[in-house]
Structures are given as C-alpha cells and as structure tokens.
Design a protein around this motif. Structure first.
Motif, short mmCIF file in Angstrom:
data_model
loop_
_atom_site.label_atom_id
_atom_site.label_comp_id
_atom_site.label_asym_id
_atom_site.label_seq_id
_atom_site.Cartn_x
_atom_site.Cartn_y
_atom_site.Cartn_z
N TYR A 94 -0.17 2.54 -17.22
CA TYR A 94 -1.20 2.18 -16.26
C TYR A 94 -2.33 1.45 -17.00
O TYR A 94 -2.69 1.83 -18.10
N LEU B 115 3.04 4.70 -7.65
CA LEU B 115 3.28 3.89 -8.85
C LEU B 115 2.14 4.02 -9.85
O LEU B 115 2.37 4.01 -11.06
N VAL B 116 0.92 4.17 -9.36
CA VAL B 116 -0.20 4.41 -10.27
C VAL B 116 0.08 5.70 -11.05
O VAL B 116 -0.05 5.75 -12.28
N PHE C 97 -3.55 -10.76 -6.27
CA PHE C 97 -4.87 -10.17 -6.43
C PHE C 97 -4.75 -8.65 -6.46
O PHE C 97 -5.24 -7.98 -7.36
N LEU C 98 -4.01 -8.13 -5.48
CA LEU C 98 -3.92 -6.69 -5.29
C LEU C 98 -3.39 -5.97 -6.53
O LEU C 98 -4.01 -5.02 -7.03
N ILE D 251 1.63 1.98 -3.76
CA ILE D 251 0.62 1.89 -4.81
C ILE D 251 0.29 3.23 -5.45
O ILE D 251 0.35 3.37 -6.67
N TYR D 252 0.01 4.23 -4.64
CA TYR D 252 -0.43 5.48 -5.24
C TYR D 252 0.66 6.11 -6.13
O TYR D 252 0.39 6.43 -7.30
N LEU E 119 -5.70 -6.15 -9.48
CA LEU E 119 -6.86 -5.28 -9.28
C LEU E 119 -6.52 -3.83 -9.62
O LEU E 119 -7.28 -3.14 -10.29
N VAL E 120 -5.36 -3.39 -9.16
CA VAL E 120 -5.02 -1.97 -9.29
C VAL E 120 -4.42 -1.64 -10.66
O VAL E 120 -4.78 -0.64 -11.27
N GLN F 8 0.81 -1.21 0.00
CA GLN F 8 0.00 0.00 0.00
C GLN F 8 0.85 1.27 0.00
O GLN F 8 0.44 2.30 -0.49
#
Lengths: 294, 363, 287
Positions: free
Chosen positions: C145, C135-136, C220-221, C132-133, C224-225, C129
C-alpha cells in the motif's frame, strides 16, 4: 489422465495469474465489501453484524439521497444529449464531407484527456469573474449572466456540459463506425425508391445501428455511475452539495469520515445500479439475437 | 503401419452431440473421402483423428496404437487446411521447415526434404516469397508441401480445394490424385464436393447428422446408394424419385407410381427377396432415362417444362405422373422440344434403385 | 454538373453544424493555451478569449518547477516522472497478461473458459468503489500500500479484464486453421504464442498500448488511493495544485499545468490517429 500432460499444463499455468486476480482481487473483494457493509465498522472492519442497518442509514441519509438524485439528473441528461449530439455529428460526418479527418480529430480529442483535466478547464472557462460571463460582459452586455457553476440549482448542468464535451465524440465515433457498416446497396435501394434521406436515417439506418447505440449507452451509463474525478476537479461537489455523487460519497466515507461500513453499503448500491443497467441490456441482446435467428 | 481405426467415437460440445458411437476402419494406402454437407460432422471427425479436438468417448487408433489423447504432432500425420493456414510472417521455405525445426531435425535433412517436396509440387521458384505474394493455387501447393515434408504416414485434408476457383480446383484435384498414386500413403479427405469425392476416393464415407450413411467405393455409392439420403446427395442433377406402391404379384414385382403407370421391376436386383409390398420410392438417375427408348424394357411418360443445354449435355426438366423429373442426354441429339410436349422415356431395370418409403433404406 | 439550390443549402447546413461543433470542442483548449501564455496582470484585465499581448512561458516554467501544493513547491515535474514510472510497467504487464490469457482462452479453451469470460465481462463494468477498501487492506497486509509496486499492481489488476477481452476478441478473428497447422507441426503453448501469434499481433498491440497508456495516465482515483504521497501521479498533483485553497490563484500557472498533464495522452492521441478510433471500437466490443 493423459490429457493433462505437457502442453496442457502450460495452458493452465498461463491461466493462473488471471484466476488469482479474479478470485482474490475481484470476487473475494466484492464479497468482503458486501460483508463489511453488513457490520458496524467505522475505521477498521469489526465483524459485528447488523445486517441491513447500514443500508437503512444510507437510504435515510440526506447526503446520499442528494447524491443519488444528482446522479439521476446528471445521468439522464448526459446520456440523452450525448446520444443525440453524437448521432447528429455522426450523420453529418457521413455526408462525404471535406476535412473529415480534421473534424474527427477535433470531436474526439477531449475523450483522450482525463476527467481531471476536463473538470479544471471548464472550471476556468466558466469562472464567473474571468470566464465566459466576464468576456461577454466585456463586449458591452453588462447584464449577461452565466454563473451556473456557482448556482446550487444549476451547477449540475455544468457537470453535464463538461461531460458531454468530453464524451460525445466517443458516441460519434462508435455510431459513425456503425453508419459506415451500412450496406451501400441499401442506400442505393432507398434512392431508387425515392425515400427522403432523413427518413432513411430514422426508419432504416437507426434500427441497423441500434446495437452500436446500445453499446454506447451502456458505456455512458457505466461512466455515469463511476463519475468521480470530474466532480472532484470541476466543482468539488459544490456549491453546497449541489453536485455530490454516490462515488464521491463513498470515497469520503471510506477515507475522510472513516465510516467504512456505510461507505461499503454505498459501493454495493452502486454495484446494484450497474447490474440493473447490464442485466436488461444482456437480455435485450439475447432476445434480439434470437429474433434475428428466426 | 498406417491404418486408422475409429472405435465407438463420441464427440460432444457441451450438450450437443456431434458424433455418436462412430466406427470407421481405414486401411493403409486408402484414399478415404468424408463427404457431406456442412454440419454433418465430417470436419469434426477429421479433427478428432488429427487430435485437434478433445474426444468425449471411444478410441482413435493409428497404426494399431491408441492415439486418442496423443498430441497432434505425435500422431504421424500431415494436414492441409481449407484456408491454407500458411504462417503469414515467414517465407514459403520457413513454412515448410517450421515443423521440422520444431522437431529439431538436422539442417541438411530439412534442406533435403524441402528440396524434394518443392520439386514434386513445383514450388521451387517461390521458396523465398511470403504467402501473401502467392496466388491461391500456389498457396495451396505450399500448404500441401508443408504436410508432405513431415513425411507422415497419414495425410489429412480439410476441404483443401474449396477456396479455389473452378479451373484451379480441377487442376489440383488431378495433382492430388497423382500424388496419392506416387507416394501411396493413407489419405483422409473432407469435402462437400461430390465431384472431388467421386474422382479422388478409393472409398467414400457419406455422412449426415454425425452418422456414416454409406461407406463404399465411388461406383457403388453412385450406382447402389444405400439409402434415399445418399441417392439424393450424390449426382447432379439429382436422382429422380417417384413415390408409389410396391407389390408382389404372381411371381412378379410391380411398382405402381402414384397416379401413374405400373412398372414391372422383377429384374431389379433386390438386396433381399421381396416378401411383401408397401409404400416405396423408385429412383433413377437422369442419364439413365432415354429419350429414344429403343428396345429398353421399361417405359415412363414425361411432360416437358424447361430444357437446358450445358454444352456437352442437355437436361430436360418436367413431370412424370405429376412428380418432378429430369432427363439428361448428349447434346448431339439436337433435341429441343417445346413446353408441354409429351414423350415416352425408356430405361433398364438394372439402372433402378428402390427404397423403402418410410426408412429410406435400399430394397 | 450544377447542384440544385436545395442541395447547396443542405451542404451549407452540414458544414455550419460541423464548424460550430468544432468551435465548441476547441474553445476550452484555446482558452487554456492563451491563458497559460499570459501574465496574471493581463488575465485580470483582458477577456479569456483575447490573445496574449506579449506571450510568456513563465507560467509553464512555474507550473513545471515550482507550483505549490500546500507547502510543497516542487512543481508538476515530480508528478510527471511518477506517472511515467507508473504507466510504463503497468502498461507492459497488463498487455502481456492480456495477450497470453486472450491467446489461451481463444485457442486452447481450457476448462472454465466460459466462466472466466463471464466474470471478466462483468468485472469490466463494476464500479471501482466496490473493490477499493478490501484492496487497500490486502495491499497493506503485503506492504504494497502506498508504493509504486502497489499502484502498478492495481493498474494491472483493473486493466486485466479489458485487455483480456480485447486480445481474446482479436485472436478469435484469426483463422483457427493456422493454430491447428502449428499444432500438427509440433508447436507447444509458448512456441505457438511467440513464433506464430505474437508476430500477428502488432495491430492489437498498438491498440492495447494506446488504450492502456492513456487510461493509466488519466487515472485519478487509483493514484489518489493507492500511490501514496511519494508516487502521486500527475493528475492527482494537478488537482492538488489547482484546487488548493492556499494563496492567490495563479490561473496562468493552473492552465499551464493542466496542458502539461493533458500533453501525454493528447500526443498519443494525435500521433495514433485512426488507431485511437480503432481502440475505442475495440473497447466498445466489451458492451
């Protein structure tokens, strides 16, 4: 300098991708996340600093508090049960049993499966209308109740059950490797001295495999902090918010609620938790290593 | 062409200094043995000559050229390792030819060299085998062969015999000596085994704590050790040491063993004339003490504790004036004195060593 | 030799424990299989433990071809192929990166080895977590992306620490003399890697393939992202199918879909046997 010629250049070239990943993807991401957590960003990052305001909000937010307390209950039970169950399994496996390969395969296969699969299987097995509860009632025990998955004050234990099912084989495998590493002569010596087997396990073997147990504990603890997929698949955080966890809180605020700064504050708190697990572990190891040297 | 010269060499790993300002000159054709216990820096020195570790300061010259920062392959060296370090996935032939193929040598030249070396080392029958199918001795022959095919000017050996059993070690030791006599190339050889050092070397460098304690021919190292460390390190059983006091008295040099007799050491070959006395250590090798004193000028009392027979030789362990001592003699003397026997041992002043008690330096 | 009755009792206890434990571990799998072979009508009237009356593979066919997520009814097969497309390149690249870097770190020890080693050790534990932001945002900047390349890159990035540590530890166990000998023989960085080190690496390569392929498949994570709707991996699709709130729940299809998703890692696990355990032991060294 002559040292930086031909061959050396290739070495640094080969190290380049890793340095880029470390600096760009890992280090600067962490810094960026931290910086955003100090702002008021909602959907997009806005660099208006409000310092630890988000952390204040976060810690006051009931949803976060619930998520943290759920995680603590889940984490303590999951780790404790996994360690005890895994250790007992490892000891039993170490009794020169027949069919060791079969049992090992069975105990460990859940670990090969994803958390999503684990969650969905247990969701079905524990389904109050069709699962274990219905099956036992079908045998004539009309009043049998096992509907924890829909009971807000019990659902967290279901999470523990599924996680133990998935992860205790790992502990078994690590500890069994440790048991197999114990010197055969030590066992012979304890038999000559007439020490009871359970005593040997608790007083002599356990300290020897303590580093392995510590490794297993760290792996389990870190997986607790990361817990996300299992919750999403098994309970979706419910019933109500009975099984909400910090990772899910962060993800929801990041994407569904578009509350980026708050989410990143949560992420940083998770990082702090992991550091709080790792640092004492690291020093404990160094201390043990130093003691071993003397 | 192939002399090696180490000048003011410094090697540090982080904050730990392994070698400090070390100097060593090796002439062409010499067989130098670096002797010491583990951690003394001998392997580090060898690796620095090979170019396998980075040098923190100083120079390594080979054949007069500065090779301090040269790649290992560009130093004109061949090297043999303790663990053999044979490339496991290829045959003996592949092992021998690897470096030559790297250097893009023509095929017929490679074949010629492999042929010559495998004949010299008698490894022809195994050329098509993999290292895993060879015995320890055969593997080490191949490893030596791999160094030899390089036709290097200098050969480096890092404890090459340490992984072999005693019998094989003795055999290969003789072969290595023969090899040196045949090809006459400079060899630098690291070992902790004093027998290897004594038998192989033209000169031995005894090392301790990163410092060369003595660099001399084997006989000199043995007979005239430069200090207490060298004296104690070389020889088995170790040299007897007696603490005492040395004084000059009426033109005579007298060594008084603590709580023991006085010995006239006037005939000892002092490095420098004795000016004043002081605390000193008298050293004498167990085989230089004689049970049958005969007409030897010097005498020591000895109380027997244990007697050991080792076949050709026997050793008596006991005390002299309360200090530990041992005596070695031929088993043909058929001597087996009971515990507690008192005897008088004879020795010659020429067999003595005297050291300063504080600095350990030979007097 | 006769065993004392006390010993017999102890043996019985050991086996009883093992058999009961095995039942606990196997039960969900058994339930999953029998459920997937029943019709919904049968599921409504029989116990979840009951064997199917007339086993049918209909639920499996439905799960594969036409299970729905929302209005999309293309089945799990889409996710299967997406997962393959993600897993294969991500596994290959992360292993290559791990092997080369591990080799460089353990044999050549370039400057900064200690630092990078420390960072990787910590990075292997940091909750995703945290990354994540940023890297997005970064992947959006470079247009990766929600793309296949993007999700592969993410797996390579996050697989890197454990892969490097895995290979470094393995290479640290190889005799250093071998490397020294190759250097004296004139091998350079790549020559020594390809001709000497890689041929010695099959054991760790097998472990790495097992570790990475199951890891990436089970993810999964990240799927999903980062994968985007066109590249949704099987786990994400499975969760959408099963936990979709629309329409009547088809438990038999859900369980068939779950087995299908678990099949690839399970097959890897069963086929690899002891290697999987070695992978865990090797993975555990990071602790």
């Amino acid at each position: 300098m002559a040292k930086f010629s031909g061959t050396r250049a290739h070495v640094y070239l080969a190290m380049l991708p890793v340095w880029i990943i470390v600096l760009v993807a890992l280090v600067s991401s962490t810094v960026w996340t931290f910086v955003i957590s100090l702002t008021n960003s909602k959907l997009l990052p806005v660099y208006k600093f409000n310092f630890f305001h988000q952390y204040e909000l976060l810690l006051k937010q009931p949803a976060w508090q619930v998520a943290v307390s759920n995680l603590i209950v889940f984490g303590v039970l999951f780790i404790a049960i996994c360690l005890v169950f895994g250790f007992v399994m490892a000891i039993m496996m170490d009794q020169r049993i027949r069919g060791e390969a079969f049992f090992r395969t069975v105990f460990l296969y859940p670990y090969a499966m994803s958390f999503v699969v684990t969650g969905l299987v247990w969701q079905w097995v524990l389904n109050p209308g069709f699962g274990i509860q219905a099956a036992v009632r079908g045998l004539g025990f009309e009043n049998f109740t096992f509907d924890w998955i829909v009971q807000p004050d019990r659902a967290i234990y279901i999470l523990v059950l599924a996680a133990v099912w998935q992860g205790s084989g790992l502990v078994m495998a690590i500890l069994l490797a440790g048991l197999r590493g114990v010197d055969e002569d030590l066992w012979k010596a304890t038999r000559i001295d007439g020490i009871a087997k359970w005593r040997v396990y608790t007083s002599i073997v356990l300290p020897i495999i303590a580093p392995m147990a510590a490794t297993a504990t760290v792996l389990l603890a870190v997986s607790v902090v990361k817990a996300y997929d299992l919750v999403v698949a098994l309970t979706g955080g419910g019933p109500g918010n009975a099984t909400e966890v910090p990772a899910k809180f962060v993800m929801e605020n990041l994407f569904a609620r578009q509350n980026v700064a708050l989410a990143n504050a949560g992420a940083i708190m998770m990082l702090v938790a992991v550091i709080a697990i790792l640092v004492p572990m690291y020093y404990a190891r160094r201390y043990m290593a130093q003691k071993a040297e003397v | 062409m192939a002399e090696v010269s180490i000048e003011n060499l410094d090697i540090r790993f982080g904050a730990v200094s392994v070698l400090n300002d070390l100097n060593l000159q090796i002439a062409e054709g010499e067989f130098i043995v670096l002797l010491g216990s583990s951690g003394c820096g001998k392997s580090t020195l060898l690796n620095a000559i090979a170019g396998l570790i980075d040098v923190s300061g100083g120079k390594v010259r080979i054949g007069g050229e500065d090779k301090t920062d040269a790649e290992p392959k560009d130093r004109g060296i061949g090297m043999v390792f303790q663990s053999y370090a044979l490339y496991p996935q290829t045959t003996v032939e592949g092992n021998l030819s690897f470096g030559l193929r790297m250097a893009k040598m023509p095929k017929d030249e490679i074949a010629r060299r492999i042929d010559r070396v495998s004949k010299m080392l008698q490894i022809e029958p195994y050329l098509k085998r993999r290292p895993a199918a060879l015995s320890g001795g055969q593997r080490q022959r191949v490893a030596i062969g791999r160094a030899l095919v390089r036709d290097a000017d200098i050969y480096l050996f890092d404890e090459p015999l340490s992984n072999l059993d005693a019998k094989l070690r003795a055999e290969l030791r003789v072969e290595l000596k023969e090899l040196h006599q045949t090809i006459g190339k400079t060899m630098i050889y690291v070992t902790h085994d004093q027998v290897e050092a004594m038998t192989l070397a033209t000169r031995i460098a005894v090392m301790q704590n990163g410092v060369i304690q003595q660099l001399a021919a084997p006989e000199d190292i043995y007979e005239r050790p430069a200090n207490l460390f060298v004296a104690g390190f070389v020889g088995s059983p170790g040299m007897n040491f007696f603490s005492g006091h040395l004084r000059s008295e009426a033109g005579k040099a007298v060594f008084a063993i603590n709580d023991g007799p006085e010995i006239d050491v006037s005939d000892y070959a002092f490095d420098a004339p004795l000016e004043q006395g002081g605390e000193a250590v008298l050293g004498i090798r167990p085989e230089h003490l004689f049970v049958d004193a005969g007409d030897l000028p010097l005498r020591l009392p000895f109380t027997v504790k244990v007697s050991e027979s080792m076949g050709a030789d026997s050793v008596l362990w006991g005390t002299t004036a309360g200090q530990k001592a041992s005596v070695r003699f031929g088993s043909d003397l058929k001597l087996n004195p009971p515990r507690g026997s008192e005897m008088e041992l004879g020795f010659s002043p020429r067999a003595l060593s005297l050291f300063d008690a504080e600095s350990g330096v030979r007097l | 030799m006769r065993m004392s009755s006390e010993k017999t009792l102890a043996r019985t206890g050991v086996y009883a424990f093992l058999v009961i434990s095995a039942a606990f571990f196997l039960m969900p799998f058994y339930v999953m299989v029998v459920t997937s072979l029943k019709t919904m009508d049968e599921i409504r009237v029989t116990s979840i433990f009951a064997l199917p009356d007339t086993p049918t593979l209909q639920a499996w066919v439905t799960a594969w071809q036409s299970a729905c997520t929302g209005l999309n009814c293309n089945g799990l097969s889409v996710g299967f192929f997406n997962s393959v497309m993600i897993m294969v390149p991500a596994t290959v690249f992360s292993i290559l990166l791990g092997a080369v870097t591990g080799y460089a770190l353990s044999f050549w020890r370039p400057k900064g080895t200690g630092l990078i080693f420390g960072i990787l050790l910590v990075a292997a534990f940091i909750p995703y977590q945290v990354f994540i932001y940023p890297l997005v945002r970064m992947l959006s900047q470079v247009g990766l992306y929600n793309s296949l390349a993007g999700i592969v890159a993410i797996h390579v990035i996050f697989g890197m620490p454990i892969m490097v540590l895995l290979f470094r530890n393995y290479y640290a166990g190889l005799p250093r003399d071998l490397f020294s000998a190759a250097r004296v023989d004139g091998g350079g960085f790549w020559v020594i890697f390809i001709r000497l080190i890689l041929p010695l690496s099959p054991p760790i390569l097998i472990v790495a393939v097992i570790l990475q392929s199951t890891h990436i498949w089970n993810d999964f994570l990240f799927g999903l992202v980062f994968a985007g709707s066109d590249n949704q991996p099987m786990t994400v699709l499975l969760n959408n199918i099963v936990n979709s709130t629309q329409g009547e729940k088809a438990y038999n299809v859900n369980m068939a879909a779950t087995i299908l998703t678990a099949a690839v890692p399970l097959i890897i696990y069963l086929a690899s046997g002891r290697w999987f355990v070695r992978g865990i032991a090797a993975g555990a060294v990071k602790g």
